[in-house]
Design an enzyme around this catalytic site. Structure first.
Site, PDB file in Angstrom:
ATOM      1  N   TYR A 116       0.844  -1.205   0.000  1.00  0.00           N
ATOM      2  CA  TYR A 116       0.000   0.000   0.000  1.00  0.00           C
ATOM      3  C   TYR A 116       0.873   1.246   0.000  1.00  0.00           C
ATOM      4  O   TYR A 116       0.707   2.144  -0.829  1.00  0.00           O
ATOM      5  CB  TYR A 116      -0.910  -0.019   1.235  1.00  0.00           C
ATOM      6  CG  TYR A 116      -1.897   1.119   1.289  1.00  0.00           C
ATOM      7  CD1 TYR A 116      -3.049   1.105   0.508  1.00  0.00           C
ATOM      8  CD2 TYR A 116      -1.696   2.226   2.115  1.00  0.00           C
ATOM      9  CE1 TYR A 116      -3.970   2.148   0.555  1.00  0.00           C
ATOM     10  CE2 TYR A 116      -2.604   3.268   2.172  1.00  0.00           C
ATOM     11  CZ  TYR A 116      -3.745   3.221   1.388  1.00  0.00           C
ATOM     12  OH  TYR A 116      -4.642   4.252   1.430  1.00  0.00           O
TER      13      TYR A 116
HETATM   14  N1  LIG Z   1     -10.282   6.098   4.000  1.00  0.00           N
HETATM   15  C1  LIG Z   1      -9.072   6.475   4.372  1.00  0.00           C
HETATM   16  O1  LIG Z   1      -8.814   6.676   5.569  1.00  0.00           O
HETATM   17  C2  LIG Z   1      -7.993   6.709   3.336  1.00  0.00           C
HETATM   18  C3  LIG Z   1      -6.793   7.278   3.780  1.00  0.00           C
HETATM   19  C4  LIG Z   1      -5.784   7.526   2.853  1.00  0.00           C
HETATM   20  C5  LIG Z   1      -5.981   7.242   1.515  1.00  0.00           C
HETATM   21  N2  LIG Z   1      -7.165   6.699   1.095  1.00  0.00           N
HETATM   22  C6  LIG Z   1      -7.302   6.433  -0.347  1.00  0.00           C
HETATM   23  O2  LIG Z   1      -8.413   7.129  -0.848  1.00  0.00           O
HETATM   24  C7  LIG Z   1      -8.992   6.405  -1.941  1.00  0.00           C
HETATM   25  C8  LIG Z   1     -10.462   6.191  -1.702  1.00  0.00           C
HETATM   26  O3  LIG Z   1     -10.598   5.408  -0.526  1.00  0.00           O
HETATM   27  P1  LIG Z   1     -11.978   5.144   0.240  1.00  0.00           P
HETATM   28  O4  LIG Z   1     -11.656   5.340   1.660  1.00  0.00           O
HETATM   29  O5  LIG Z   1     -13.083   5.888  -0.405  1.00  0.00           O
HETATM   30  O6  LIG Z   1     -12.104   3.562   0.012  1.00  0.00           O
HETATM   31  P2  LIG Z   1     -13.331   2.652  -0.442  1.00  0.00           P
HETATM   32  O7  LIG Z   1     -12.923   1.249  -0.144  1.00  0.00           O
HETATM   33  O8  LIG Z   1     -14.590   3.151   0.152  1.00  0.00           O
HETATM   34  O9  LIG Z   1     -13.370   2.911  -2.018  1.00  0.00           O
HETATM   35  C9  LIG Z   1     -12.431   2.364  -2.902  1.00  0.00           C
HETATM   36  C10 LIG Z   1     -13.182   1.904  -4.134  1.00  0.00           C
HETATM   37  O10 LIG Z   1     -12.250   1.359  -5.068  1.00  0.00           O
HETATM   38  C11 LIG Z   1     -12.928   0.304  -5.719  1.00  0.00           C
HETATM   39  N3  LIG Z   1     -12.002  -0.635  -6.330  1.00  0.00           N
HETATM   40  C12 LIG Z   1     -11.009  -1.337  -5.716  1.00  0.00           C
HETATM   41  N4  LIG Z   1     -10.410  -2.124  -6.596  1.00  0.00           N
HETATM   42  C13 LIG Z   1     -11.013  -1.937  -7.795  1.00  0.00           C
HETATM   43  C14 LIG Z   1     -10.835  -2.479  -9.094  1.00  0.00           C
HETATM   44  N5  LIG Z   1      -9.892  -3.380  -9.343  1.00  0.00           N
HETATM   45  N6  LIG Z   1     -11.642  -2.060 -10.096  1.00  0.00           N
HETATM   46  C15 LIG Z   1     -12.612  -1.150  -9.834  1.00  0.00           C
HETATM   47  N7  LIG Z   1     -12.830  -0.595  -8.635  1.00  0.00           N
HETATM   48  C16 LIG Z   1     -12.047  -0.994  -7.626  1.00  0.00           C
HETATM   49  C17 LIG Z   1     -13.709  -0.381  -4.607  1.00  0.00           C
HETATM   50  O11 LIG Z   1     -14.744  -1.217  -5.112  1.00  0.00           O
HETATM   51  C18 LIG Z   1     -14.214   0.797  -3.811  1.00  0.00           C
HETATM   52  O12 LIG Z   1     -15.504   1.183  -4.223  1.00  0.00           O
HETATM   53  C19 LIG Z   1      -8.208   5.096  -2.045  1.00  0.00           C
HETATM   54  O13 LIG Z   1      -7.256   5.205  -3.081  1.00  0.00           O
HETATM   55  C20 LIG Z   1      -7.543   4.977  -0.681  1.00  0.00           C
HETATM   56  O14 LIG Z   1      -6.358   4.236  -0.729  1.00  0.00           O
HETATM   57  C21 LIG Z   1      -8.168   6.431   1.976  1.00  0.00           C
END
Ligand SMILES: NC(=O)c1ccc[n+]([C@@H]2O[C@H](COP(=O)([O-])OP(=O)(O)OC[C@H]3O[C@@H](n4cnc5c(N)ncnc54)[C@H](O)[C@@H]3O)[C@@H](O)[C@H]2O)c1
Length: 252
Positions: free
Chosen positions: A157
């Protein structure tokens, strides 16, 4: 509240079935844009009321042929693409560990989703940003986590998200002369399905207490930052990493 007008513009949002992606797609639709949204999950109900302005493609962003087909159909339909939000990502607690010991098939899968899928979307979208003749803007979701070491490592990650920032900056440099901007957003801790581990009031309170601004981030916080960076209000900003973290970086 800041009100943006994206009427007549067309955005591709990759990862629109997740917490932040849904909020970004919804905010763009509410601001008048047409949105082509992609996720392996089905269309969120909040997005389904926008009729023809939403195209939702359910499928795997690691499949380059699928991404190319969805994006080119959308680019032709709308006469170009103005914006790309690369939001998809996975954080696999338990399976994603130290690079010294983790299963490297897991490493490859995380890189394919978190980094290579961003390459698929960028490669597919840029020709339609060029042909639209209006330039364009992209935001790519990284994390503040890549700035630090972690005693409980999730190395795939962390390294893939460092790659997202490097990719964003390189695209920014390559595309600046064509009026196409590229910026990275580095969220702190935000309450979304990705963080299902914060499943009690106590855990959520601990996260909020650790955050200098005293609360957990929301999908709306991320949508606010994304819409700003995509909008013409950010027309002189490219190649940056914007931390949206309630001040957490100050603790690192
Ligand atoms: N939530 C947090 O605390 C946090 C912190 C830092 C970074 N992020 C980053 O922010 C972004 C959004 O995160 P989030 O919290 O909304 O997560 P989330 O899990 O709610 O959303 C991520 C989405 O990506 C989709 N996805 C994953 N693999 C896929 C694939 N192969 N094809 C199509 N879709 C796919 C999932 O189905 C999901 O809907 C991500 O890149 C995550 O790494 C999140």
């Amino acid at each position: 509240m800041i009100v943006y007008d994206f009427t007549g513009r067309h955005a591709v949002v990759a990862g629109a079935g997740g917490g932040m992606g849904e909020a970004i797609a919804l905010a763009l639709l509410e601001a008048g844009a047409s949105v082509t949204a992609i996720d392996v999950k089905p269309v969120p109900t909040s997005l389904s009321k926008f009729g023809d302005r939403l195209t939702f493609a359910q499928g795997d962003l690691t499949d380059a042929a699928f991404v190319e087909q969805v994006v080119s159909a959308a680019g032709r339909k709308h006469g170009g693409i103005d914006y790309l939000a690369n939001v998809a990502g996975v954080l696999w607690f338990g399976r994603d560990r130290s690079a010294l010991e983790m299963d490297l098939d897991v490493w490859d899968q995380v890189f394919n989703i978190n980094l290579k899928s961003f390459v698929h979307t960028a490669r597919s979208v840029v020709p339609y940003m060029r042909s639209g003749g209006r330039g364009g803007a992209m935001v790519h979701f990284s994390t503040i986590q890549w700035y630090r070491g972690d005693p409980k490592p999730q190395d795939a990650y962390q390294a893939s998200k460092a790659g997202v920032c490097a990719l964003s900056k390189s695209l920014a440099m390559q595309l600046a002369s064509e009026g196409i901007r590229s910026n990275a957003i580095c969220p702190g801790m935000a309450l979304t399905p990705l963080q299902a581990r914060w499943d009690t009031e106590e855990k959520r309170a601990a996260v909020a207490d650790y955050t200098p601004l005293g609360r957990i981030g929301t999908p709306q916080d991320m949508a606010n930052a994304a819409l700003f960076l995509l909008s013409d209000a950010a027309s002189y900003i490219t190649g940056i990493e914007l931390a949206v973290d309630g001040g957490l970086l100050m603790r690192m």
